[in-house]
Design a protein around this motif. Sequence first.
Motif, PDB file in Angstrom:
ATOM      1  N   GLY A 236     -49.531 -28.261   7.020  1.00 19.26           N
ATOM      2  CA  GLY A 236     -49.899 -29.562   6.472  1.00 19.26           C
ATOM      3  C   GLY A 236     -50.630 -30.401   7.499  1.00 19.26           C
ATOM      4  O   GLY A 236     -50.245 -30.454   8.669  1.00 19.26           O
ATOM      5  N   ALA A 237     -51.708 -31.072   7.067  1.00 22.72           N
ATOM      6  CA  ALA A 237     -52.550 -31.844   7.984  1.00 22.72           C
ATOM      7  C   ALA A 237     -52.658 -33.294   7.557  1.00 22.72           C
ATOM      8  O   ALA A 237     -53.730 -33.889   7.586  1.00 22.72           O
ATOM      9  CB  ALA A 237     -53.940 -31.223   8.101  1.00 22.72           C
ATOM     10  N   GLY A 238     -51.516 -33.880   7.142  1.00 21.03           N
ATOM     11  CA  GLY A 238     -51.461 -35.325   6.979  1.00 21.03           C
ATOM     12  C   GLY A 238     -51.299 -35.974   8.337  1.00 21.03           C
ATOM     13  O   GLY A 238     -51.402 -35.302   9.376  1.00 21.03           O
ATOM     14  N   PRO A 239     -51.044 -37.282   8.397  1.00 20.58           N
ATOM     15  CA  PRO A 239     -50.891 -37.946   9.696  1.00 20.58           C
ATOM     16  C   PRO A 239     -49.837 -37.295  10.589  1.00 20.58           C
ATOM     17  O   PRO A 239     -50.042 -37.157  11.796  1.00 20.58           O
ATOM     18  CB  PRO A 239     -50.499 -39.372   9.306  1.00 20.58           C
ATOM     19  N   ALA A 240     -48.708 -36.871  10.012  1.00 17.60           N
ATOM     20  CA  ALA A 240     -47.648 -36.242  10.811  1.00 17.60           C
ATOM     21  C   ALA A 240     -48.115 -34.908  11.379  1.00 17.60           C
ATOM     22  O   ALA A 240     -47.916 -34.611  12.565  1.00 17.60           O
ATOM     23  CB  ALA A 240     -46.392 -36.060   9.965  1.00 17.60           C
ATOM     24  N   GLY A 241     -48.716 -34.066  10.540  1.00 14.63           N
ATOM     25  CA  GLY A 241     -49.184 -32.770  10.995  1.00 14.63           C
ATOM     26  C   GLY A 241     -50.301 -32.876  12.018  1.00 14.63           C
ATOM     27  O   GLY A 241     -50.337 -32.113  13.003  1.00 14.63           O
ATOM     28  N   LEU A 242     -51.219 -33.815  11.821  1.00 16.56           N
ATOM     29  CA  LEU A 242     -52.319 -33.980  12.770  1.00 16.56           C
ATOM     30  C   LEU A 242     -51.818 -34.499  14.108  1.00 16.56           C
ATOM     31  O   LEU A 242     -52.305 -34.097  15.163  1.00 16.56           O
ATOM     32  CB  LEU A 242     -53.377 -34.909  12.174  1.00 16.56           C
ATOM     33  N   ALA A 243     -50.838 -35.411  14.077  1.00 21.78           N
ATOM     34  CA  ALA A 243     -50.251 -35.903  15.326  1.00 21.78           C
ATOM     35  C   ALA A 243     -49.585 -34.746  16.066  1.00 21.78           C
ATOM     36  O   ALA A 243     -49.730 -34.608  17.294  1.00 21.78           O
ATOM     37  CB  ALA A 243     -49.241 -37.009  15.044  1.00 21.78           C
ATOM     38  N   ALA A 244     -48.860 -33.904  15.348  1.00 24.61           N
ATOM     39  CA  ALA A 244     -48.234 -32.742  15.968  1.00 24.61           C
ATOM     40  C   ALA A 244     -49.289 -31.835  16.592  1.00 24.61           C
ATOM     41  O   ALA A 244     -49.109 -31.309  17.700  1.00 24.61           O
ATOM     42  CB  ALA A 244     -47.403 -31.982  14.936  1.00 24.61           C
ATOM     43  N   ALA A 245     -50.404 -31.651  15.903  1.00 26.24           N
ATOM     44  CA  ALA A 245     -51.473 -30.787  16.416  1.00 26.24           C
ATOM     45  C   ALA A 245     -52.073 -31.339  17.696  1.00 26.24           C
ATOM     46  O   ALA A 245     -52.302 -30.610  18.668  1.00 26.24           O
ATOM     47  CB  ALA A 245     -52.555 -30.618  15.350  1.00 26.24           C
ATOM     48  N   VAL A 246     -52.349 -32.651  17.722  1.00 31.31           N
ATOM     49  CA  VAL A 246     -52.933 -33.278  18.911  1.00 31.31           C
ATOM     50  C   VAL A 246     -52.001 -33.136  20.106  1.00 31.31           C
ATOM     51  O   VAL A 246     -52.417 -32.732  21.211  1.00 31.31           O
ATOM     52  CB  VAL A 246     -53.252 -34.762  18.647  1.00 31.31           C
ATOM     53  N   TYR A 247     -50.728 -33.447  19.909  1.00 24.77           N
ATOM     54  CA  TYR A 247     -49.796 -33.412  21.032  1.00 24.77           C
ATOM     55  C   TYR A 247     -49.483 -31.985  21.459  1.00 24.77           C
ATOM     56  O   TYR A 247     -49.322 -31.709  22.655  1.00 24.77           O
ATOM     57  CB  TYR A 247     -48.523 -34.183  20.689  1.00 24.77           C
ATOM     58  N   ALA A 248     -49.398 -31.055  20.506  1.00 21.64           N
ATOM     59  CA  ALA A 248     -49.143 -29.655  20.869  1.00 21.64           C
ATOM     60  C   ALA A 248     -50.290 -29.097  21.703  1.00 21.64           C
ATOM     61  O   ALA A 248     -50.077 -28.506  22.769  1.00 21.64           O
ATOM     62  CB  ALA A 248     -48.936 -28.821  19.613  1.00 21.64           C
ATOM     63  N   ALA A 249     -51.517 -29.269  21.221  1.00 26.56           N
ATOM     64  CA  ALA A 249     -52.672 -28.716  21.923  1.00 26.56           C
ATOM     65  C   ALA A 249     -52.881 -29.392  23.276  1.00 26.56           C
ATOM     66  O   ALA A 249     -53.223 -28.733  24.261  1.00 26.56           O
ATOM     67  CB  ALA A 249     -53.921 -28.852  21.057  1.00 26.56           C
ATOM     68  N   SER A 250     -52.677 -30.713  23.342  1.00 22.57           N
ATOM     69  CA  SER A 250     -52.860 -31.427  24.608  1.00 22.57           C
ATOM     70  C   SER A 250     -51.810 -31.035  25.639  1.00 22.57           C
ATOM     71  O   SER A 250     -52.028 -31.175  26.843  1.00 22.57           O
ATOM     72  CB  SER A 250     -52.836 -32.939  24.383  1.00 22.57           C
ATOM     73  N   GLU A 251     -50.658 -30.522  25.183  1.00 18.04           N
ATOM     74  CA  GLU A 251     -49.611 -30.047  26.095  1.00 18.04           C
ATOM     75  C   GLU A 251     -49.781 -28.571  26.438  1.00 18.04           C
ATOM     76  O   GLU A 251     -48.935 -27.987  27.118  1.00 18.04           O
ATOM     77  CB  GLU A 251     -48.238 -30.264  25.451  1.00 18.04           C
ATOM     78  N   GLY A 252     -50.845 -27.969  25.955  1.00 21.43           N
ATOM     79  CA  GLY A 252     -51.123 -26.582  26.305  1.00 21.43           C
ATOM     80  C   GLY A 252     -50.474 -25.552  25.414  1.00 21.43           C
ATOM     81  O   GLY A 252     -50.512 -24.353  25.716  1.00 21.43           O
ATOM     82  N   LEU A 253     -49.870 -25.977  24.298  1.00 22.04           N
ATOM     83  CA  LEU A 253     -49.271 -25.022  23.372  1.00 22.04           C
ATOM     84  C   LEU A 253     -50.355 -24.388  22.498  1.00 22.04           C
ATOM     85  O   LEU A 253     -51.343 -25.039  22.144  1.00 22.04           O
ATOM     86  CB  LEU A 253     -48.237 -25.710  22.479  1.00 22.04           C
ATOM     87  N   ASP A 254     -50.163 -23.137  22.167  1.00 22.94           N
ATOM     88  CA  ASP A 254     -51.074 -22.428  21.266  1.00 22.94           C
ATOM     89  C   ASP A 254     -50.697 -22.829  19.843  1.00 22.94           C
ATOM     90  O   ASP A 254     -49.668 -22.381  19.319  1.00 22.94           O
ATOM     91  CB  ASP A 254     -50.936 -20.925  21.471  1.00 22.94           C
ATOM     92  N   ALA A 255     -51.505 -23.693  19.217  1.00 20.06           N
ATOM     93  CA  ALA A 255     -51.145 -24.310  17.939  1.00 20.06           C
ATOM     94  C   ALA A 255     -52.149 -23.978  16.857  1.00 20.06           C
ATOM     95  O   ALA A 255     -53.356 -23.938  17.102  1.00 20.06           O
ATOM     96  CB  ALA A 255     -51.050 -25.835  18.095  1.00 20.06           C
ATOM     97  N   VAL A 256     -51.627 -23.755  15.639  1.00 19.77           N
ATOM     98  CA  VAL A 256     -52.467 -23.556  14.469  1.00 19.77           C
ATOM     99  C   VAL A 256     -52.004 -24.515  13.385  1.00 19.77           C
ATOM    100  O   VAL A 256     -50.800 -24.755  13.222  1.00 19.77           O
ATOM    101  CB  VAL A 256     -52.412 -22.096  13.962  1.00 19.77           C
TER     102      VAL A 256
END
Length: 556
Positions: A236-256
């Motif tokens: 899901g790519a609502g505000p919650a999902g997009l926030a999770a994506a930004v923070y995951a990727a910025s922390e170096g996690l491999d995120a999809v």
Amino acid sequence: MSPSNDALYRQPEAFPVLTTPQIARIRPHAIVRPVGFGEVLFEPGTVRMSCFVVVSGRLEISMPRLSDEQVFTTHGPGQFSGDVVLISGAGSLARGRVAEPGEFLELSPDALRTLIARDSELSDIFMRAFLLRRVTLISEGMGNVTMLGSRYSSNTLRLREFLTRNGHPYAYIDLDSDKASQELLDRFYIKPQDIPVVICSGTTLLRNPTSQQLAECLGLTGHIERDRIYDVAIVGAGPAGLAAAVYAASEGLDAVVIESQFPGGQAGASSKIENYLGFPMGISGQELASRAVLQAEKFGAQMMVGEKVVQIRCDLRPYELTLQNGAPIETRSIVIATGAQYNKPEVENLAKFEGRGIYYAATFMEAQFCAAEEIIVVGGGNSAGQAAVFLAETVQKVCMLVRGKELSETMSRYLIQRIVENPGIELHLETEIVGLAGDPHLERVTWRDRATGKESAHDIRHVFIMAGASPRTDWLRECLALDERGFILTGPDLDPVLATAPLKWPLSRPPAMLETSLPAVYAVGDIRSGNVKRVASAVGEGSISIHLAQIALIDD
């Protein structure tokens, strides 16, 4: 050909000229490429194309049209090619042809991402240019997509919403009003059941495609490597999902991120959000979502649009998600952010008029259908209030129907004040729709006063439904603990149910905040039981879930 809009050249930030020192910093990341006149470097639809920095010579960028091409711009020395597809990896919108021989620097997608990560000045220059170019393409209706559709076709609206809310520029030809439409119909052998028709990258013709088929044609669905195990999969790519994506990727996690329709969720359908921190003038839900997508992709998150998760294999670790096309995705942790969908009134013929007078979003596109007409907005929450205020600017009158006895139970105070004081909004409390009529478009609406039982019919052709919310959790019932309404239980709310099989908690520690009945699986935003229906809270939960996932991954 000359560019379609001379104003493009008055936007220096969209077409910057790099300095000699800046180009020198790019060279270590690039391949020096001599180019000859007429050489084509990329075509519409090219996936994972390179970025080209012009050292000498000129590079012409053109867009496909039905019978020819249209020049968008020409890059000279110090300028560079591309827009946001260089970050997302989606298919190219344009053709890049050498207009004057010279020397270019070629940056592969990985090299460009590395450069942006390491050089903050060049990152700002490239990202700002990419974003502004995309905005210009959208406003000009230029890109690699041409749609032939009808205002009376619900599928036309569906695909236009898909393209618009994914921020993908396209040219639209209205077959009901365009004088050359019959020639186009004959040229492509189009039958009524084929409408809408989408021409993708000037080569592929899709007849009444599904959203997934269109996403695949545009390269939005991404690619899954079979042996890859992600650190976190965000559904899901609502505000919650997009926030999770930004923070995951910025922390170096491999995120999809897997999104079945378009980023933004319910918030993406809002014309203006005015109570989100940092935007005193407000921001549209679509703009907020598109910026968040670009931000997540900048840090390296992979977006898959047009794909749907249908199952979690909760008996496996790493977890396995199954897509609708059968493809598996393995991941060590999961963030579920699929949101909720507006409740549909139990009215006969509702489905018949969806896209033909019944809408579930109130953006500029839907507003064009009902200018200077009387309309209905159904709902008493913030989304309905924002829609009523926005639509009141262009329509003759907004009839706002609310089942409750007052607005204050579910709506922000600033919106209540605007609605009450707006002479163009007529508020009907304790009122519900009971009848719809028309052929093929909605023409008449009947509503009932719940207090008196009186029914009245009105010649209204457009209804915007934004009432209540139901979770999208049918695919989770075998794996996760849900409350009586189908929302996902998390954290301490799980205590009463985890002592019993088959949901017995397998670890010695208790579930963390936002953690579901499965370890390292989190629920955030509107899908979570007890959620706060505000964009800011959804964003906060999305970012917190990544912190919790990092702890869980370390423990594992």
